[in-house]
Design a protein around this motif. Structure first.
Motif, PDB file in Angstrom:
ATOM      1  N   ASP A 261       0.834  -1.205   0.000  1.00  0.00           N
ATOM      2  CA  ASP A 261       0.000   0.000   0.000  1.00  0.00           C
ATOM      3  C   ASP A 261       0.867   1.253   0.000  1.00  0.00           C
ATOM      4  O   ASP A 261       0.587   2.228  -0.694  1.00  0.00           O
ATOM      5  N   MET A 262       1.938   1.208   0.779  1.00  0.00           N
ATOM      6  CA  MET A 262       2.809   2.373   0.900  1.00  0.00           C
ATOM      7  C   MET A 262       3.495   2.709  -0.421  1.00  0.00           C
ATOM      8  O   MET A 262       3.685   3.881  -0.755  1.00  0.00           O
ATOM      9  N   LYS A 263       3.869   1.705  -1.179  1.00  0.00           N
ATOM     10  CA  LYS A 263       4.630   1.971  -2.408  1.00  0.00           C
ATOM     11  C   LYS A 263       3.740   2.239  -3.626  1.00  0.00           C
ATOM     12  O   LYS A 263       4.247   2.536  -4.699  1.00  0.00           O
ATOM     13  N   SER A 264       2.439   2.189  -3.454  1.00  0.00           N
ATOM     14  CA  SER A 264       1.528   2.409  -4.582  1.00  0.00           C
ATOM     15  C   SER A 264       1.532   3.875  -5.005  1.00  0.00           C
ATOM     16  O   SER A 264       2.173   4.728  -4.383  1.00  0.00           O
ATOM     17  N   ASP A 265       0.778   4.179  -6.067  1.00  0.00           N
ATOM     18  CA  ASP A 265       0.717   5.560  -6.541  1.00  0.00           C
ATOM     19  C   ASP A 265      -0.320   6.396  -5.789  1.00  0.00           C
ATOM     20  O   ASP A 265      -0.567   7.550  -6.139  1.00  0.00           O
ATOM     21  N   SER A 266      -0.900   5.834  -4.752  1.00  0.00           N
ATOM     22  CA  SER A 266      -1.821   6.596  -3.906  1.00  0.00           C
ATOM     23  C   SER A 266      -1.009   7.429  -2.917  1.00  0.00           C
ATOM     24  O   SER A 266      -0.034   6.939  -2.339  1.00  0.00           O
ATOM     25  N   PRO A 267      -1.402   8.709  -2.695  1.00  0.00           N
ATOM     26  CA  PRO A 267      -0.635   9.551  -1.771  1.00  0.00           C
ATOM     27  C   PRO A 267      -0.815   9.188  -0.300  1.00  0.00           C
ATOM     28  O   PRO A 267      -0.094   9.698   0.558  1.00  0.00           O
ATOM     29  N   ALA A 268      -1.764   8.314  -0.014  1.00  0.00           N
ATOM     30  CA  ALA A 268      -1.964   7.868   1.369  1.00  0.00           C
ATOM     31  C   ALA A 268      -2.196   6.358   1.375  1.00  0.00           C
ATOM     32  O   ALA A 268      -2.922   5.848   0.528  1.00  0.00           O
ATOM     33  N   PRO A 269      -1.561   5.617   2.295  1.00  0.00           N
ATOM     34  CA  PRO A 269      -0.694   6.122   3.365  1.00  0.00           C
ATOM     35  C   PRO A 269       0.618   6.660   2.822  1.00  0.00           C
ATOM     36  O   PRO A 269       1.109   6.203   1.804  1.00  0.00           O
ATOM     37  N   GLY A 270       1.144   7.664   3.528  1.00  0.00           N
ATOM     38  CA  GLY A 270       2.386   8.279   3.101  1.00  0.00           C
ATOM     39  C   GLY A 270       3.328   8.480   4.261  1.00  0.00           C
ATOM     40  O   GLY A 270       3.367   7.686   5.207  1.00  0.00           O
ATOM     41  N   GLY A 271       4.078   9.579   4.197  1.00  0.00           N
ATOM     42  CA  GLY A 271       5.114   9.820   5.178  1.00  0.00           C
ATOM     43  C   GLY A 271       4.617   9.957   6.603  1.00  0.00           C
ATOM     44  O   GLY A 271       5.325   9.590   7.548  1.00  0.00           O
ATOM     45  N   GLY A 272       3.410  10.476   6.774  1.00  0.00           N
ATOM     46  CA  GLY A 272       2.875  10.626   8.117  1.00  0.00           C
ATOM     47  C   GLY A 272       2.602   9.298   8.791  1.00  0.00           C
ATOM     48  O   GLY A 272       3.009   9.062   9.941  1.00  0.00           O
ATOM     49  N   SER A 273       1.943   8.412   8.064  1.00  0.00           N
ATOM     50  CA  SER A 273       1.672   7.076   8.604  1.00  0.00           C
ATOM     51  C   SER A 273       2.963   6.285   8.780  1.00  0.00           C
ATOM     52  O   SER A 273       3.117   5.528   9.739  1.00  0.00           O
ATOM     53  N   ALA A 274       3.910   6.474   7.850  1.00  0.00           N
ATOM     54  CA  ALA A 274       5.197   5.792   7.966  1.00  0.00           C
ATOM     55  C   ALA A 274       5.934   6.250   9.224  1.00  0.00           C
ATOM     56  O   ALA A 274       6.557   5.443   9.928  1.00  0.00           O
ATOM     57  N   SER A 275       5.857   7.531   9.528  1.00  0.00           N
ATOM     58  CA  SER A 275       6.507   8.057  10.727  1.00  0.00           C
ATOM     59  C   SER A 275       5.873   7.488  11.983  1.00  0.00           C
ATOM     60  O   SER A 275       6.573   7.116  12.936  1.00  0.00           O
ATOM     61  N   ALA A 276       4.549   7.423  11.996  1.00  0.00           N
ATOM     62  CA  ALA A 276       3.854   6.847  13.150  1.00  0.00           C
ATOM     63  C   ALA A 276       4.228   5.380  13.325  1.00  0.00           C
ATOM     64  O   ALA A 276       4.429   4.904  14.450  1.00  0.00           O
ATOM     65  N   LEU A 277       4.349   4.656  12.214  1.00  0.00           N
ATOM     66  CA  LEU A 277       4.722   3.246  12.288  1.00  0.00           C
ATOM     67  C   LEU A 277       6.150   3.089  12.801  1.00  0.00           C
ATOM     68  O   LEU A 277       6.433   2.219  13.632  1.00  0.00           O
ATOM     69  N   ALA A 278       7.066   3.930  12.313  1.00  0.00           N
ATOM     70  CA  ALA A 278       8.451   3.869  12.790  1.00  0.00           C
ATOM     71  C   ALA A 278       8.509   4.156  14.292  1.00  0.00           C
ATOM     72  O   ALA A 278       9.259   3.506  15.033  1.00  0.00           O
ATOM     73  N   GLY A 279       7.698   5.106  14.737  1.00  0.00           N
ATOM     74  CA  GLY A 279       7.634   5.390  16.167  1.00  0.00           C
ATOM     75  C   GLY A 279       7.087   4.218  16.952  1.00  0.00           C
ATOM     76  O   GLY A 279       7.563   3.906  18.050  1.00  0.00           O
ATOM     77  N   ALA A 280       6.088   3.554  16.381  1.00  0.00           N
ATOM     78  CA  ALA A 280       5.506   2.382  17.040  1.00  0.00           C
ATOM     79  C   ALA A 280       6.539   1.259  17.149  1.00  0.00           C
ATOM     80  O   ALA A 280       6.620   0.574  18.179  1.00  0.00           O
ATOM     81  N   LEU A 281       7.340   1.071  16.108  1.00  0.00           N
ATOM     82  CA  LEU A 281       8.394   0.061  16.150  1.00  0.00           C
ATOM     83  C   LEU A 281       9.428   0.414  17.220  1.00  0.00           C
ATOM     84  O   LEU A 281       9.928  -0.470  17.926  1.00  0.00           O
ATOM     85  N   SER A 282       9.729   1.696  17.347  1.00  0.00           N
ATOM     86  CA  SER A 282      10.642   2.143  18.391  1.00  0.00           C
ATOM     87  C   SER A 282      10.107   1.783  19.769  1.00  0.00           C
ATOM     88  O   SER A 282      10.831   1.231  20.608  1.00  0.00           O
ATOM     89  N   ALA A 283       8.839   2.095  20.009  1.00  0.00           N
ATOM     90  CA  ALA A 283       8.230   1.792  21.308  1.00  0.00           C
ATOM     91  C   ALA A 283       8.208   0.294  21.565  1.00  0.00           C
ATOM     92  O   ALA A 283       8.489  -0.164  22.680  1.00  0.00           O
ATOM     93  N   ALA A 284       7.891  -0.496  20.544  1.00  0.00           N
ATOM     94  CA  ALA A 284       7.838  -1.952  20.703  1.00  0.00           C
ATOM     95  C   ALA A 284       9.219  -2.516  21.055  1.00  0.00           C
ATOM     96  O   ALA A 284       9.342  -3.414  21.904  1.00  0.00           O
ATOM     97  N   LEU A 285      10.251  -1.990  20.400  1.00  0.00           N
ATOM     98  CA  LEU A 285      11.615  -2.427  20.724  1.00  0.00           C
ATOM     99  C   LEU A 285      11.979  -2.072  22.161  1.00  0.00           C
ATOM    100  O   LEU A 285      12.610  -2.859  22.875  1.00  0.00           O
ATOM    101  N   GLY A 286      11.569  -0.877  22.573  1.00  0.00           N
ATOM    102  CA  GLY A 286      11.828  -0.467  23.944  1.00  0.00           C
ATOM    103  C   GLY A 286      11.153  -1.387  24.941  1.00  0.00           C
ATOM    104  O   GLY A 286      11.751  -1.764  25.967  1.00  0.00           O
TER     105      GLY A 286
END
Length: 208
Positions: free
Chosen positions: A13-38
């Motif tokens: 979904d992220m790599k498709s030609d749709s503008p959403a999900p985009g950088g905002g959702s990707a940032s939230a996901l990266a943050g979620a991965l950070s919290a999960a690792l913690g």
């Protein structure tokens, strides 16, 4: 819901030609991965007699990170919802003066929401980064790399969220709103940079 998708499907979904999900959702996901690792680091520290002296604090950090994770998982979808609302506002009719005024107000309102949401993401990422630094300092040394990665992910996600705030502020005409949000961004980035420098110092100490 995006957060419920299998990882591969989310990536597709992220790599498709749709503008959403985009950088905002990707940032939230990266943050979620950070919290999960913690959280993983806390789980590898509690119950270990070597770290009995910090057991109480580690459990507090786990509670904090569980809250951060819950928020960021929600923001993965909410960021996309906010973007879709902006797009819907731009599609409103604009034939007469009344329709133009309604459309203009709706655009501005939705743009403000689209700016405020990634600011929440940035705040949550700062919380994750703060916890990662402390975990690197007092947590299980065998999981030092995980704590360090958690912190780096959080800092990257913080910046990603900030970029999404900035791009939306560029279309918002409310000067006071802009000043307030930019001041918040400055404070978040300043603290984030300080924490990342400390994270780097601790990582070099723990993993020379």
């Amino acid at each position: 819901m995006l957060i419920d998708l299998p990882v591969h499907e989310f990536i597709q979904d992220m790599k498709s030609d749709s503008p959403a999900p985009g950088g905002g959702s990707a940032s939230a996901l990266a943050g979620a991965l950070s919290a999960a690792l913690g959280i993983m680091v806390t789980n590898l520290t509690t119950g270990n007699t070597q770290y009995a002296g910090v057991e109480k604090r580690i459990r507090e950090l786990r509670t904090e990170l569980e809250s951060v994770l819950k928020d960021l998982e929600r923001y993965v979808d909410e960021d996309t919802f906010a973007f879709n609302d902006v797009m819907a506002a731009y599609k409103l009719p604009k034939e007469g003066d009344e329709e133009k005024a309604i459309r203009r107000d709706r655009i501005q309102s939705s743009m403000k929401t689209a700016a405020e949401l990634p600011l929440l993401v940035a705040g949550s990422c700062l919380r994750a980064l703060t916890a990662a630094v402390e975990l690197l300092r007092i947590g299980n040394s065998n999981a030092a790399s995980d704590a360090a990665v958690s912190g780096r992910l959080a800092y990257a996600a913080l910046w990603g969220a900030v970029y999404n705030v900035r791009i939306n502020l560029g279309s918002i005409k409310d000067a006071e709103f802009n000043r307030d949000k930019r001041a918040q961004i400055t404070a978040l980035l300043k603290k984030g940079e300080e924490l990342t420098l400390e994270l780097s110092r601790l990582a070099d100490e723990k993993m020379p």
